[in-house]
Write a protein that holds these residues in place. Sequence first.
Motif, mmCIF file in Angstrom:
data_model
loop_
_atom_site.group_PDB
_atom_site.id
_atom_site.type_symbol
_atom_site.label_atom_id
_atom_site.label_comp_id
_atom_site.label_asym_id
_atom_site.label_seq_id
_atom_site.Cartn_x
_atom_site.Cartn_y
_atom_site.Cartn_z
ATOM 1 N N LEU A 1 23.026 -53.370 -0.544
ATOM 2 C CA LEU A 1 22.505 -53.953 -1.963
ATOM 3 C C LEU A 1 23.423 -53.312 -2.840
ATOM 4 N N ILE A 2 23.592 -52.028 -2.780
ATOM 5 C CA ILE A 2 24.439 -51.470 -3.916
ATOM 6 C C ILE A 2 25.929 -52.116 -3.692
ATOM 7 N N ASP A 3 26.399 -52.506 -2.684
ATOM 8 C CA ASP A 3 27.880 -52.910 -2.561
ATOM 9 C C ASP A 3 27.868 -54.337 -3.030
ATOM 10 N N GLU A 4 26.609 -55.208 -2.375
ATOM 11 C CA GLU A 4 26.578 -56.545 -2.766
ATOM 12 C C GLU A 4 26.257 -56.940 -4.411
ATOM 13 N N GLN A 5 25.481 -55.806 -4.892
ATOM 14 C CA GLN A 5 24.937 -56.479 -6.567
ATOM 15 C C GLN A 5 25.785 -55.721 -7.490
ATOM 16 N N VAL A 6 26.195 -54.508 -7.304
ATOM 17 C CA VAL A 6 26.875 -53.646 -8.396
ATOM 18 C C VAL A 6 28.409 -54.017 -8.447
ATOM 19 N N GLY A 7 28.914 -54.610 -9.421
ATOM 20 C CA GLY A 7 30.272 -55.000 -9.858
ATOM 21 C C GLY A 7 31.076 -53.716 -10.108
ATOM 22 N N GLU A 8 32.518 -54.004 -9.761
ATOM 23 C CA GLU A 8 33.209 -52.977 -10.376
ATOM 24 C C GLU A 8 33.040 -52.426 -11.628
ATOM 25 N N ASP A 9 32.648 -53.088 -12.564
ATOM 26 C CA ASP A 9 32.220 -52.446 -13.813
ATOM 27 C C ASP A 9 30.878 -52.058 -14.156
ATOM 28 N N GLY A 10 30.151 -52.176 -12.935
ATOM 29 C CA GLY A 10 28.738 -51.349 -12.998
ATOM 30 C C GLY A 10 27.683 -52.796 -13.375
ATOM 31 N N VAL A 11 28.189 -54.012 -13.610
ATOM 32 C CA VAL A 11 27.333 -55.124 -14.063
ATOM 33 C C VAL A 11 26.765 -55.495 -12.697
ATOM 34 N N LEU A 12 25.594 -55.744 -12.759
ATOM 35 C CA LEU A 12 24.412 -56.419 -11.489
ATOM 36 C C LEU A 12 24.854 -57.917 -11.699
ATOM 37 N N SER A 13 25.866 -58.336 -10.981
ATOM 38 C CA SER A 13 26.244 -59.777 -11.000
ATOM 39 C C SER A 13 25.276 -60.647 -10.655
ATOM 40 N N HIS A 14 24.388 -60.439 -10.009
ATOM 41 C CA HIS A 14 23.301 -61.652 -9.828
ATOM 42 C C HIS A 14 22.338 -61.620 -10.661
ATOM 43 N N GLU A 15 22.122 -60.524 -11.793
ATOM 44 C CA GLU A 15 21.148 -60.707 -12.606
ATOM 45 C C GLU A 15 21.557 -60.995 -14.109
ATOM 46 N N VAL A 16 22.979 -60.519 -14.321
ATOM 47 C CA VAL A 16 23.005 -60.402 -15.928
ATOM 48 C C VAL A 16 23.153 -61.828 -16.484
#
Length: 274
Positions: free
Chosen positions: A203-218
């Motif tokens: 989940l950490i690998d799938e959800q957290v972007g390179e810049d720390g943004v949660l791509s599925h939520e933001v």
Amino acid sequence: MAAQPDHSRVLLTSPRLAELRQAIADKSEPTFSAWLEVKRAADEALARKPQVPDVWHVPGFYGNKEGHIKAKEGLMNDANAAYTLALAYRMTGEDRYAAAAVKFIVAWSQLREFKKGDDSELCFSYHFPAMIFAADLLRGSKHFTAEQGAAFARFLETTALPMNTMSRRNNWGNWGLVLFSATAAYQNNTQRIEQAAKRWKELIDEQVGEDGVLSHEVGRNGGRSGLWYSHFSLFPQTIAAEVLRVQGFDLFEYKSPKGRSLRIAYEKLVPWSL
């Protein structure tokens, strides 16, 4: 891996409970003020009666907000009451708190009809773990009998565990992981605990972007709910990390092969919140 896993507990270990009791005795802050809030809530919960529905089904929030809130609030309030009462019992040793907490655990262990779909699984995944934390604090006490414990264990395996949403990629996956990891820890199921740790890393690998943004939520609701949903993802991921830490997996400083971590997500989100 943590040096000394405590497979006898789910969330609060025996040494941690002892530390909390000592902090309360010493009136150490902020623990003492927090304890006063816990005790106030526990005293109020003594008069509460379990609110178990005939059938568990929670409509989707965006399609039926009022129905969603009404359907889930029984479990939300009962599970929170059970955990608050169980914690008060472990801090004070007063039998009235334990006896009241057990009523909620027993009542929900008897629920047999569940409907999946809509928000039923999500809401169960994020409200029921508090009931597991309560049962864990009461195990071994005279108030939570072997028969009651066996019924709760059966309920976990046959009914609660299949409701988890751990396989989902967004915040549903994080909340499902809390339910799955708490159940696995309560069962002391080594294989499932390892499975939970593996999914946590995924989940950490799938959800957290390179810049720390949660791509599925933001981007939720055109970005208007991005901050709220980012918290709604990181909060359960953190609870699951703490459950797994007790089981011997130290994930708080974990960094994925792509360089993703819980830390970089928090470092992005905290300044936004401020």
